[in-house]
Design an enzyme around this catalytic site. Structure first.
Site, mmCIF file in Angstrom:
data_model
loop_
_atom_site.group_PDB
_atom_site.id
_atom_site.type_symbol
_atom_site.label_atom_id
_atom_site.label_comp_id
_atom_site.label_asym_id
_atom_site.label_seq_id
_atom_site.Cartn_x
_atom_site.Cartn_y
_atom_site.Cartn_z
ATOM 1 N N GLU A 305 0.796 -1.228 0.000
ATOM 2 C CA GLU A 305 0.000 0.000 0.000
ATOM 3 C C GLU A 305 0.834 1.286 0.000
ATOM 4 O OE1 GLU A 305 -2.912 -0.276 3.123
ATOM 5 O OE2 GLU A 305 -3.994 -1.880 2.105
HETATM 6 C C1 GCB Z 1 -4.496 -2.968 5.352
HETATM 7 C C2 GCB Z 1 -3.071 -3.181 5.693
HETATM 8 C C3 GCB Z 1 -2.897 -4.058 6.911
HETATM 9 C C4 GCB Z 1 -3.914 -3.699 7.988
HETATM 10 C C5 GCB Z 1 -5.304 -3.929 7.412
HETATM 11 C C6 GCB Z 1 -6.398 -3.552 8.401
HETATM 12 O O1 GCB Z 1 -4.830 -2.557 4.277
HETATM 13 O O2 GCB Z 1 -2.326 -3.701 4.616
HETATM 14 O O3 GCB Z 1 -1.588 -3.873 7.397
HETATM 15 O O4 GCB Z 1 -3.742 -4.447 9.146
HETATM 16 O O5 GCB Z 1 -5.470 -3.142 6.278
HETATM 17 O O6 GCB Z 1 -6.921 -4.436 9.064
HETATM 18 O O7 GCB Z 1 -6.704 -2.378 8.514
#
Ligand code: GCB
Length: 505
Positions: A305
Site C-alpha cells: 500500500e
Molecule cells: C491494510 C493493511 C494491513 C492492515 C489492514 C487492516 O490494508 O495492509 O496492514 O492491518 O489493512 O486491518 O486495517
C-alpha cells in the site's frame, strides 16, 4: 512491534558459528555440517532500554565498554522475543528508541586457538537499527529489521593474529535441500510448472501472545497444521520477510509464498526520495539474497500500500521493481496496491496486480449487499486497463470471537462470515478468467498499536491470537478444500478429503 533493537557489549548475537574457510558470499542459513559448527545464543540476555530524554545516554556514557550491569540496572530479556510483550513496565510496551542487549559467551577453545577456523557472528534479525560490539569493538551495523546480518569476528576472538591466507585450503561443506519448479505469468494466469495456479490462502503476521514476533517452533508447527486444516496453499509474508525457518517449512509442506519486503507505510510524498529508494533497493538485495533458494517463494512483493497514485511513487516503484527483476529474473515481481485503478502509477511495472480492498468494512460499512457489485467493478476496471492477472491480496472484517448477532452486525462472527461469503461470490465470477488468487486478511488476530479502530489489536483473524477458530474459519475451510480438490481433480466434483491429505498439488 519490535523484535528488539540489539546493541550489545561483548555480545555475540543470537547465533554464532565457527567453520573452516569458505562461506563465500555469506548470509547462508547457519547449519551444522562436517566442516561447520554452530553455537546458538538464544536464551536470557541482559537488557536495558535507554529512557533518557534524548535516548542517547548509552552512547554518551559508552555502555558498550564495560559489562552492562556496571552502568545501571538491567533486566533479563529472552532472545528471540519482542521486548514490548515481556515486561510489566508500561513504558517498555510502547518504547521506541535504543535498547541494549548484552550476552557473555564462552567459545569452544578450538575456535579461538585454531587460526584456520573462521568465526562468524550472525544476527537473525533486529528491529530496526542495530549496532553490535564484540569485546567493546564496534563490529557490525545494520539498518532495517527482519533480515540477517553478519560479520567475520575471527580476529576479535582468536588469540594470535596471523594472516589466515597463509594457511592451506580446507574443505567446507554446506548442503541445501533443492526443489525445482518453474514460475511464469501470462496476461490472465499464474503458472507453476506450466499449470495454472490459484492462490487460496492467507496473510499472516509473526505474532502471538507473550512471544510477540519472537520466533517459536511450537507456534510455527501449530500454524502449519492450521494452514493444512484450512486447505490453504499459499500465504503472503505481510509485511516483511519472515524467519528463514518459516520458508523452510513452506518448502517442505508445499506452501507457496509471496515474499514481501518491509516496504510498508510509504504513504507520504516525502518518502519517495533518493535516500529511501537506495535503501529500499538494498533491502530487496538482502531479501533476494536470503530467500532466492526457496522454491516455495514464487513472487517478490516490494511494498504494501504505497501511495502509488503519486507521480514520484511511479518512478520509485519502477526503479525498485526493475532492480528486483535484475536481481532475480526467474520470479515475477509485484507490490500490493490499495489505489484507484485509474490513478495507480506503479501498476504498469508489476507482473501481477495485487489488490487490497475492504468493501463493507472501511467502505460502505454495514452494507454487505454492495460487495459483489463493488468487487465486479474493481476487477473489471483493473483488468481492462492492465490485462494482467489479479490477486485479491487482502479483504476481511474485524471480528471479536464470541460476539454474535443475527441479522449480522459489524464485529460479530456472523458479519465476518457474511462478508466472506459475499466476497467469495464475487471472486467466483472472475476466478477462472483472470483472478488468480485470494488471501484473507488475516490468518489470526494480532497485536497493534492502540487506536480507536483497534480492540486489543487487529481482530480480522479467522483464528484468534491463541489460534482458535472463529465461525469464518469453517467457512473458509470448506471453500479452500473445495478449490484444492477442483484443482487436483479438475473434472470431478470434490470428494471429502481426509485431514491428513495435503491441499497442495
Ligand atoms: C491494510 C493493511 C494491513 C492492515 C489492514 C487492516 O490494508 O495492509 O496492514 O492491518 O489493512 O486491518 O486495517
Amino acid at each position: 512491534m519490535a523484535r528488539g533493537s540489539a546493541v550489545a557489549w561483548a555480545a555475540l548475537g543470537p547465533l554464532l558459528w565457527g567453520c573452516a574457510l569458505g562461506l563465500q558470499g555469506g548470509m547462508l542459513y547457519p547449519q551444522e555440517s562436517p566442516s561447520r559448527e554452530c553455537k546458538k545464543l538464544d536464551g536470557l540476555w541482559s537488557f536495558r532500554a535507554d529512557f533518557s530524554d534524548n535516548r542517547r545516554r548509552g552512547f554518551e556514557e559508552q555502555w558498550y565498554r564495560r559489562p552492562l550491569w556496571e552502568s545501571g540496572p538491567t533486566v533479563d530479556m529472552p532472545v528471540p522475543s519482542s521486548f514490548n510483550d515481556i515486561s510489566q513496565d508500561w513504558r517498555l510496551r510502547h518504547f521506541v528508541g535504543w535498547v541494549w542487549y548484552e550476552r557473555e559467551v564462552i567459545l569452544p577453545e578450538r575456535w579461538t586457538q585454531d587460526l584456520r577456523t573462521r568465526v562468524v557472528l550472525r544476527i537473525g534479525s533486529a528491529h530496526s537499527y542495530a549496532i553490535v560490539w564484540v569485546n567493546g569493538v564496534d563490529t557490525l551495523e545494520h539498518e532495517g529489521g527482519y533480515l540477517p546480518f553478519e560479520a567475520d569476528i575471527s580476529n576479535l576472538v582468536q588469540v594470535q593474529l596471523t594472516a589466515q591466507t597463509s594457511l592451506g585450503p580446507v574443505s567446507d561443506f554446506y548442503t541445501l535441500p533443492v526443489g525445482i519448479r518453474t514460475v511464469a505469468v501470462t496476461k490472465s494466469q499464474f503458472l507453476i510448472n506450466g499449470k495454472p495456479f490459484y492462490f487460496h490462502g492467507v496473510n499472516k503476521h509473526e505474532d502471538a501472545d507473550i512471544r510477540g514476533k519472537g520466533f517459536d517452533w511450537p507456534l510455527l508447527v501449530k500454524d502449519f497444521n492450521l494452514l493444512r486444516w484450512l486447505g490453504a496453499n499459499a500465504f503472503r509474508t505481510s509485511h516483511y520477510p519472515y524467519a528463514e525457518e518459516v520458508l523452510q517449512m513452506c518448502d517442505r509442506y508445499g506452501i507457496v509464498v509471496i515474499d514481501e519486503c518491509p516496504g510498508v507505510g510509504l504513504a507520504l510524498p516525502q518518502f519517495f526520495n533518493n535516500v529511501s529508494l537506495h535503501h529500499h533497493m538494498q533491502v530487496m538485495e538482502e531479501v533476494v539474497r536470503r530467500d532466492k533458494n526457496h522454491p516455495a517463494v514464487v513472487m517478490w512483493s516490494v511494498a504494501n500500500e504505497p501511495a502509488s497514485h503519486l507521480e514520484s511513487a511511479g518512478y520509485y516503484l519502477k526503479m525498485v521493481i526493475a532492480h528486483t527483476k535484475a536481481l532475480d529474473p526467474s520470479r515475477p515481481v509485484t507490490f500490493v496496491s490499495n489505489s484507484n485503478y485509474a490513478a495507480d502509477k506503479g501498476a504498469p511495472y508489476v507482473d501481477v496486480i495485487c489488490l487490497n480492498s475492504y468493501y463493507s468494512w472501511y467502505h460502505d460499512y454495514g452494507h454487505l449487499e454492495l460487495i459483489q457489485l463493488q468487487l465486479a467493478t474493481q476487477f473489471e476496471n483493473w483488468y481492462k486497463k492492465y490485462q494482467k492477472p489479479i490477486i485479491q491480496s487482502e479483504y476481511g472484517a474485524e471480528t471479536i470471537a464470541g460476539f454474535h448477532q443475527d441479522p449480522p452486525l459489524m464485529f460479530t462472527e456472523e458479519y465476518q462470515k457474511s462478508l466472506l461469503e459475499q466476497y467469495h461470490l464475487g471472486l467466483d465470477q472472475k476466478r477462472r478468467k483472470y483472478v488468480v488468487g485470494e488471501l484473507i486478511w488475516n490468518f489470526a488476530d494480532f497485536m497493534t498499536e492502540q487506536s480507536p479502530t483497534r480492540v486489543l489489536g487487529n481482530k480480522k483473524g479467522i483464528f484468534t491470537r491463541q489460534r482458535q477458530p472463529k465461525s469464518a474459519a469453517f467457512l473458509l475451510r470448506e471453500r479452500y478444500w473445495k478449490i484444492a480438490n477442483e484443482t487436483r481433480y479438475p473434472h470431478s466434483v470434490a470428494k471429502s478429503q481426509c485431514l491428513e491429505n495435503s491441499p497442495f498439488t
